[in-house]
Design an enzyme around this catalytic site. Structure first.
Site, mmCIF file in Angstrom:
data_model
loop_
_atom_site.group_PDB
_atom_site.id
_atom_site.type_symbol
_atom_site.label_atom_id
_atom_site.label_comp_id
_atom_site.label_asym_id
_atom_site.label_seq_id
_atom_site.Cartn_x
_atom_site.Cartn_y
_atom_site.Cartn_z
ATOM 1 N N HIS A 282 -10.717 0.681 0.628
ATOM 2 C CA HIS A 282 -10.576 1.562 1.546
ATOM 3 C C HIS A 282 -12.011 2.194 2.270
ATOM 4 O O HIS A 282 -12.961 2.469 1.611
ATOM 5 C CB HIS A 282 -10.280 3.097 0.687
ATOM 6 C CG HIS A 282 -10.242 4.472 1.403
ATOM 7 N ND1 HIS A 282 -8.903 4.951 1.417
ATOM 8 C CD2 HIS A 282 -11.272 5.125 1.985
ATOM 9 C CE1 HIS A 282 -9.111 5.988 2.204
ATOM 10 N NE2 HIS A 282 -10.281 6.230 2.574
ATOM 11 N N HIS B 279 3.386 14.590 0.487
ATOM 12 C CA HIS B 279 2.849 15.795 0.154
ATOM 13 C C HIS B 279 3.912 16.826 0.309
ATOM 14 O O HIS B 279 4.615 16.610 1.423
ATOM 15 C CB HIS B 279 1.289 16.244 1.064
ATOM 16 C CG HIS B 279 0.369 15.164 1.222
ATOM 17 N ND1 HIS B 279 -0.459 15.318 -0.235
ATOM 18 C CD2 HIS B 279 -0.132 14.537 1.739
ATOM 19 C CE1 HIS B 279 -1.432 14.453 -0.139
ATOM 20 N NE2 HIS B 279 -1.480 13.877 1.084
ATOM 21 N N ASP C 278 -8.770 3.077 -3.831
ATOM 22 C CA ASP C 278 -8.112 3.678 -2.639
ATOM 23 C C ASP C 278 -7.755 4.980 -2.694
ATOM 24 O O ASP C 278 -7.381 5.624 -3.792
ATOM 25 C CB ASP C 278 -7.036 2.916 -2.071
ATOM 26 C CG ASP C 278 -6.399 3.283 -0.924
ATOM 27 O OD1 ASP C 278 -7.005 2.815 0.096
ATOM 28 O OD2 ASP C 278 -5.471 4.224 -0.984
ATOM 29 N N HIS D 112 -5.501 -0.458 5.516
ATOM 30 C CA HIS D 112 -5.147 0.414 6.644
ATOM 31 C C HIS D 112 -6.022 0.308 7.590
ATOM 32 O O HIS D 112 -7.006 1.354 8.168
ATOM 33 C CB HIS D 112 -4.934 1.863 6.163
ATOM 34 C CG HIS D 112 -5.775 2.232 5.257
ATOM 35 N ND1 HIS D 112 -7.199 2.283 5.248
ATOM 36 C CD2 HIS D 112 -5.524 2.785 4.054
ATOM 37 C CE1 HIS D 112 -7.852 3.077 4.354
ATOM 38 N NE2 HIS D 112 -6.835 3.261 3.270
ATOM 39 N N ASP E 144 1.169 2.914 3.895
ATOM 40 C CA ASP E 144 0.154 3.593 3.265
ATOM 41 C C ASP E 144 0.992 5.158 3.134
ATOM 42 O O ASP E 144 0.536 6.377 3.095
ATOM 43 C CB ASP E 144 -0.874 3.905 4.216
ATOM 44 C CG ASP E 144 -2.102 4.796 3.232
ATOM 45 O OD1 ASP E 144 -2.052 5.058 2.062
ATOM 46 O OD2 ASP E 144 -3.022 5.347 4.076
ATOM 47 N N ARG F 212 2.260 9.003 -6.423
ATOM 48 C CA ARG F 212 1.843 10.181 -7.055
ATOM 49 C C ARG F 212 2.214 10.489 -8.741
ATOM 50 O O ARG F 212 2.018 11.618 -9.226
ATOM 51 C CB ARG F 212 2.555 11.201 -6.252
ATOM 52 C CG ARG F 212 2.357 11.296 -4.741
ATOM 53 C CD ARG F 212 0.754 11.100 -4.403
ATOM 54 N NE ARG F 212 0.467 11.608 -3.067
ATOM 55 C CZ ARG F 212 -0.665 11.041 -2.333
ATOM 56 N NH1 ARG F 212 -1.519 10.675 -2.825
ATOM 57 N NH2 ARG F 212 -0.478 11.449 -0.849
ATOM 58 N N HIS G 64 0.881 -1.285 0.169
ATOM 59 C CA HIS G 64 0.179 0.006 0.050
ATOM 60 C C HIS G 64 0.855 1.273 -0.221
ATOM 61 O O HIS G 64 1.104 1.765 1.100
ATOM 62 C CB HIS G 64 -0.899 0.027 1.184
ATOM 63 C CG HIS G 64 -2.024 0.740 1.080
ATOM 64 N ND1 HIS G 64 -3.310 0.681 1.452
ATOM 65 C CD2 HIS G 64 -2.082 2.298 0.569
ATOM 66 C CE1 HIS G 64 -4.222 1.648 1.111
ATOM 67 N NE2 HIS G 64 -3.455 2.644 0.802
ATOM 68 N N HIS H 245 1.561 5.290 -2.189
ATOM 69 C CA HIS H 245 1.217 6.224 -3.275
ATOM 70 C C HIS H 245 2.281 6.943 -3.776
ATOM 71 O O HIS H 245 2.968 7.523 -3.179
ATOM 72 C CB HIS H 245 0.385 7.232 -2.580
ATOM 73 C CG HIS H 245 -1.002 6.702 -1.769
ATOM 74 N ND1 HIS H 245 -2.175 6.705 -2.634
ATOM 75 C CD2 HIS H 245 -1.321 6.265 -0.648
ATOM 76 C CE1 HIS H 245 -3.357 6.195 -1.925
ATOM 77 N NE2 HIS H 245 -2.508 5.781 -0.761
ATOM 78 N N ASN I 223 -4.570 6.452 -7.244
ATOM 79 C CA ASN I 223 -5.254 7.785 -7.086
ATOM 80 C C ASN I 223 -4.172 8.864 -7.632
ATOM 81 O O ASN I 223 -3.703 10.019 -6.827
ATOM 82 C CB ASN I 223 -5.853 8.183 -5.769
ATOM 83 C CG ASN I 223 -4.784 8.264 -4.902
ATOM 84 O OD1 ASN I 223 -3.945 7.143 -4.778
ATOM 85 N ND2 ASN I 223 -4.936 8.759 -3.797
#
Length: 424
Positions: free
Chosen positions: A177, A307, A150, A230, A303, A63, A59, A61, A93
């Site tokens: 999710h 950012h 998710d 999660h 997860d 980006r 899991h 991300h 996503n």
């Protein structure tokens, strides 16, 4: 391909725990034993260190495409290697969302030479809009092994049920999710004493518990597998335990922050401690640890959700998410192994074996003939997490300034040293 001889190391996997030498050549483990005498391109003194199969984080991300100011596939893979991770599931996503063969192929091709096997997760619904199901056969043929929306739930229960039903035909794992958006209603942290103290809208645990139960009911109704992402609450853990006892084909995961930290950290009004699902209470932390110990919770994941600092600057308006690839093994060793809660072999099961087993992937092991996907760890090294030294583009770690015990030093992927942090 260079050969490698590791001397006097403690080799640990799900089956063994012993001091030995390990010889690696042509990408595989060729010999294990005492006093191995072989010509090797590199010799590593493993005295006082541990060798285990590399981690698989199911899991993350990355980006990429679309949000590469936060992270891209190359920096995400660098962060993975620094954490002892040689395989990941990359959530969909992105922008555009990963709902087409073109996006899946882009991710696979960009990650091909990194030393990390990146498996793109395809969307359940087109554009993650919840309006119509993706063409799962096309996604699978492009290289997809898992589907999820998710980042948000599939709000329509019948659409989720149909996706689960189809998964029996296409073999794709469905990962959920678990969040009811109407219950969340703009909440930014766990609903409770701390959110009331801060005067901010909370995220009621009923949101997670309700959709967790929904997904297991839907999966059981069609005899399908379901993977719960999660897990953070005592209630969800208890329901998953009960469902497993009833034969429901459910697996699940949790992240280090859910078995180490509580929502009291949010009193700092620092958005780096905000993620979704949020940090909960000490009772939830205890329940998650018990779930890991008794097998209710199958995997430890991160997860990993980068950012940029400017995005995290405003406590109430910042996006949810924290990075975790470079701290996950250290956090698990600190909170679970050094505390006496679980063994090193159990760490291997949770972070190396079970994720690959759930996904039907080859499972590395410290055994002759196995692919040399390995990590060398100093399980006793104490180090303080400095966000500025992370390999990720982003710095939003919940462990900043914390001292952890245990550090990945060398990550080996297919017999090649891809990360060497012995001098760091």
């Amino acid at each position: 391909m260079p050969s490698l001889l590791i001397k006097n190391i403690r080799a640990v996997d799900a089956e063994i725990d012993k001091i030995t030498d390990v010889f690696i050549d042509d990408g595989k483990i060729r010999e294990i034993g005492e006093n191995i005498c072989r010509d090797a391109d590199e010799i590593i003194d493993g005295s006082g260190l541990v060798l285990m199969p590399s981690l698989f984080d199911m899991h993350v991300h990355f980006r990429d495409p679309g949000f590469t100011h936060k992270e891209d596939i190359l920096t995400g893979c660098a962060a993975a290697l620094a954490g002892g991770v040689t395989g990941v599931l990359a959530m969909p996503n992105t922008k555009p969302p990963c709902d087409s063969p073109e996006t899946i192929r882009y991710i696979i091709e960009k990650s091909a030479d990194t030393g990390v096997e990146v498996y793109p997760v395809g969307c359940i619904t087109n554009g993650m809009s919840g309006s119509s199901l993706c063409d799962f056969d096309k996604l699978k043929n492009a290289g997809c092994i898992c589907i999820s929306d998710d980042g948000r739930p599939v709000e329509n229960a019948e659409m989720m049920r149909r996706a689960l039903e189809l998964s029996n035909e296409n073999g794709l794992l469905v990962a959920s999710h678990c969040e009811d958006l109407s219950i969340i209603d703009g909440g930014i942290m766990n609903k409770g004493e701390t959110s009331e103290k801060l005067g901010v809208r909370g995220m009621d645990r009923a949101s997670e518990d309700y959709i967790t139960s929904r997904e297991m009911i839907l999966a059981d109704s069609v005899g399908a597998r379901i993977h719960i992402c999660h897990v953070s609450t005592e209630g969800s853990t208890a329901m998953i335990r009960f469902a497993k006892s009833r034969g429901v084909k459910v697996t699940c995961e949790t992240a280090p922050h859910y078995f180490m930290l509580t929502d009291k950290l949010l009193e700092k009004r620092d958005a780096d401690y905000r993620m979704n699902p949020p940090l909960r209470t000490s009772d939830d932390v205890k329940a998650i640890i018990e779930g890991l110990k008794d097998g209710t919770i199958d995997c430890i994941i991160t997860d990993h959700a980068p950012h940029a600092p400017e995005e995290k600057a405003d406590f109430e308006k910042a996006p949810n998410g924290v990075v975790g690839l470079e701290t996950s093994l250290a956090a698990a060793l600190t909170a679970l192994y050094h505390s006496g809660e679980i063994t090193l072999s159990k760490i291997v099961e949770l972070m190396c074996v079970n994720p690959r087993r759930i996904l039907g992937l080859e499972i590395p092991a410290v055994q002759v003939g196995k692919i040399a996907d390995l990590v060398i760890v100093d399980i006793d090294r104490k180090w303080t997490v400095d966000p500025e030294k992370l390999h990720s583009k982003s710095r939003n770690t919940v462990f900043k300034g914390m001292t952890l015990t245990g550090k990945p030093l060398v990550t080996i992927s297919k017999g090649v040293v891809r990360y060497d942090g012995r001098n760091n």
